[in-house]
Scaffold this motif. Structure first.
Motif, PDB file in Angstrom:
ATOM      1  N   ARG A 160       0.869  -0.976   0.041  1.00  0.00           N
ATOM      2  CA  ARG A 160       0.059   0.003   0.005  1.00  0.00           C
ATOM      3  C   ARG A 160       0.773   1.242   0.027  1.00  0.00           C
ATOM      4  O   ARG A 160       0.772   2.124  -0.967  1.00  0.00           O
ATOM      5  CB  ARG A 160      -1.006  -0.148   1.219  1.00  0.00           C
ATOM      6  N   GLY A 161       1.923   1.406   0.893  1.00  0.00           N
ATOM      7  CA  GLY A 161       2.773   2.453   0.923  1.00  0.00           C
ATOM      8  C   GLY A 161       3.729   2.628  -0.374  1.00  0.00           C
ATOM      9  O   GLY A 161       3.601   4.060  -0.560  1.00  0.00           O
ATOM     10  N   GLY A 162       4.053   1.364  -0.940  1.00  0.00           N
ATOM     11  CA  GLY A 162       4.877   1.813  -2.103  1.00  0.00           C
ATOM     12  C   GLY A 162       4.048   2.155  -3.255  1.00  0.00           C
ATOM     13  O   GLY A 162       4.286   3.034  -3.884  1.00  0.00           O
ATOM     14  N   LEU A 163       2.747   1.615  -3.425  1.00  0.00           N
ATOM     15  CA  LEU A 163       1.855   1.968  -4.258  1.00  0.00           C
ATOM     16  C   LEU A 163       1.530   3.693  -4.359  1.00  0.00           C
ATOM     17  O   LEU A 163       1.535   4.228  -5.326  1.00  0.00           O
ATOM     18  CB  LEU A 163       0.562   1.174  -4.614  1.00  0.00           C
ATOM     19  N   VAL A 164       1.091   3.966  -2.958  1.00  0.00           N
ATOM     20  CA  VAL A 164       0.587   5.364  -2.824  1.00  0.00           C
ATOM     21  C   VAL A 164       1.705   6.228  -3.082  1.00  0.00           C
ATOM     22  O   VAL A 164       1.783   7.389  -3.864  1.00  0.00           O
ATOM     23  CB  VAL A 164       0.432   5.519  -1.452  1.00  0.00           C
TER      24      VAL A 164
END
Length: 413
Positions: free
Chosen positions: A73-77
């Protein structure tokens, strides 16, 4: 409960892929035109696309490591926010006439693309092995939405930009930035629990072989395994063949006096083959097995390359480019699923990032190499070279020879 969460996360990733791919394709539609215009020479027309592809390739491995630290999630955001910044820079560059800033914007969009593309593996890791093919193909199917919506947005976006006193060509980049931002909001708000964490729970409940009891293996050890090597070859070489033939077909058609309508029809048939049957390819990978799916995909690539040499007319080229897209899809989905099967939770992100690094460089090499081969020996020779490359995953995917009668066979673990 886990199954419901997995399905919901997969559809969130599908939504993000749809919005982001629409943004990427809207931007790519005008990249060559702006490259020639901002640089002042047609010789620079292909540079923006090359910068975008190199940004994608160069960032893939870094995203693999970052997504282990930040979570999927953090990487995609973070990736989608960088894409938003890239769209804003490209929008401003078109108005100010800055080629360097335009390339910087395209590079950041390429970095974002690398993160978004890894989303297919996030969908795979939250599902049991028997459902991974369908999960990956659902996310890849988001490319269909982008392929349809992206080009349709270019005209209205241009009119909107003109109404604000901006250049019409800048509108597509503003829309791209907005789509990346919307995708970032969707992922931030809805991709919970993080697929990394849910994937570890799934792996603990459904361990495959001995992946759950051994520590993370070095990349060289992982890629030495036959199935992992096949998976990477299917994706990398399938991508190279697809790009080689697809990129140069429009120029080949123009050389035979085809109009833009005919060129658009052929490329549309290719896009249809690439994305429209993603759900089917995922089900085939789960039902038939990964190796047969890759083999059928490689046969499709071979048939496409051979058929493309038959005639420069619209119908045979449309069929050839459709098969080219379908063959790529089967190799890509089958290969992605097979690679996901080979990895423990601690090995996933970095190995998948390395794989996508190779896929990105294969795209760039195929794009640049196709032009060189086409200029030197023509379209047909380039297509047959693509067919030769497609033989590699086909041979690797063939059933392994059984041991002679009486020879001890090592047990499968």
């Amino acid at each position: 409960m886990l199954g419901r969460s997995a399905r919901r996360l997969t559809w969130v990733l599908f939504a993000a892929q749809s919005m982001a791919s629409a943004g990427f394709i809207a931007a790519a539609t005008l990249a060559s035109i702006l490259g020639a215009e901002l640089a002042g020479s047609a010789a620079w027309a292909g540079v923006p696309s090359a910068v975008y592809l190199l940004g994608t390739a160069g960032a893939a491995l870094a995203w693999g490591y970052l997504m282990d630290v930040l979570g999927r999630r953090g990487g995609l955001v973070l990736g989608l926010v960088l894409g938003t910044v890239g769209g804003a820079l490209a929008f401003l560059a078109v108005d100010t006439g800055s080629f360097a800033v335009f390339l910087l914007g395209l590079a950041l969009m390429g970095v974002a693309s690398a993160a978004v593309t890894l989303g297919r593996f996030a969908a795979a890791e939250v599902h049991p092995p028997s459902e991974r093919g369908r999960a990956i193909s659902t996310v890849v199917l988001g490319g269909t939405v982008g392929a349809i919506l992206g080009p349709l947005l270019v005209g209205p976006a241009g009119s909107w930009a003109v109404s604000l006193g901006r250049r019409d060509l800048s509108g597509a980049y503003a829309v791209s930035g907005v789509l990346f931002l919307l995708a970032a909001v969707v992922v931030f708000a809805m991709l919970r629990p993080d697929p990394r964490d849910l994937g570890r729970r799934v792996a603990a409940l459904l361990p495959v072989d001995d992946l759950h009891i051994r520590g993370p293996r070095p990349l060289r050890v992982i890629l030495a395994a036959p199935d992992a090597r096949l998976a990477v070859n299917a994706m990398v070489l399938g991508q190279m063949v697809m790009v080689m033939v697809m990129v140069i077909t429009s120029l080949h058609m123009r050389a035979h006096d085809h109009g833009l309508g005919s060129v658009s029809l052929v490329i549309s048939s290719h896009t249809l083959g690439m994305y429209a049957f993603s759900v089917v390819s995922g089900r085939l990978a789960d039902r038939w097995g990964r190796r047969p799916t890759i083999a059928v995909g490689a046969v499709g690539l071979l048939a496409a390359c051979a058929l493309s040499t038959v005639s420069p007319q619209v119908v045979p080229l449309s069929v050839a480019l459709f098969l080219l897209g379908l063959g790529w899809n089967l190799c890509f989905v089958g290969g992605s699923t097979l690679l996901a099967d080979q990895l423990s939770p601690d090995e996933r992100a970095r190995t998948q990032g390395f794989n996508d690094l190779l896929v990105g460089f294969a795209s760039a090499a195929g794009s640049l190499g196709s032009g060189l081969v086409f200029a030197a020996v023509g379209y047909n020779a380039m297509a047959w070279l693509g067919a030769a490359v497609a033989l590699v995953p086909l041979v690797l995917a063939l059933p392994r020879r059984r041991a002679p009668l009486g020879t001890p066979v090592a047990p499968r673990i």
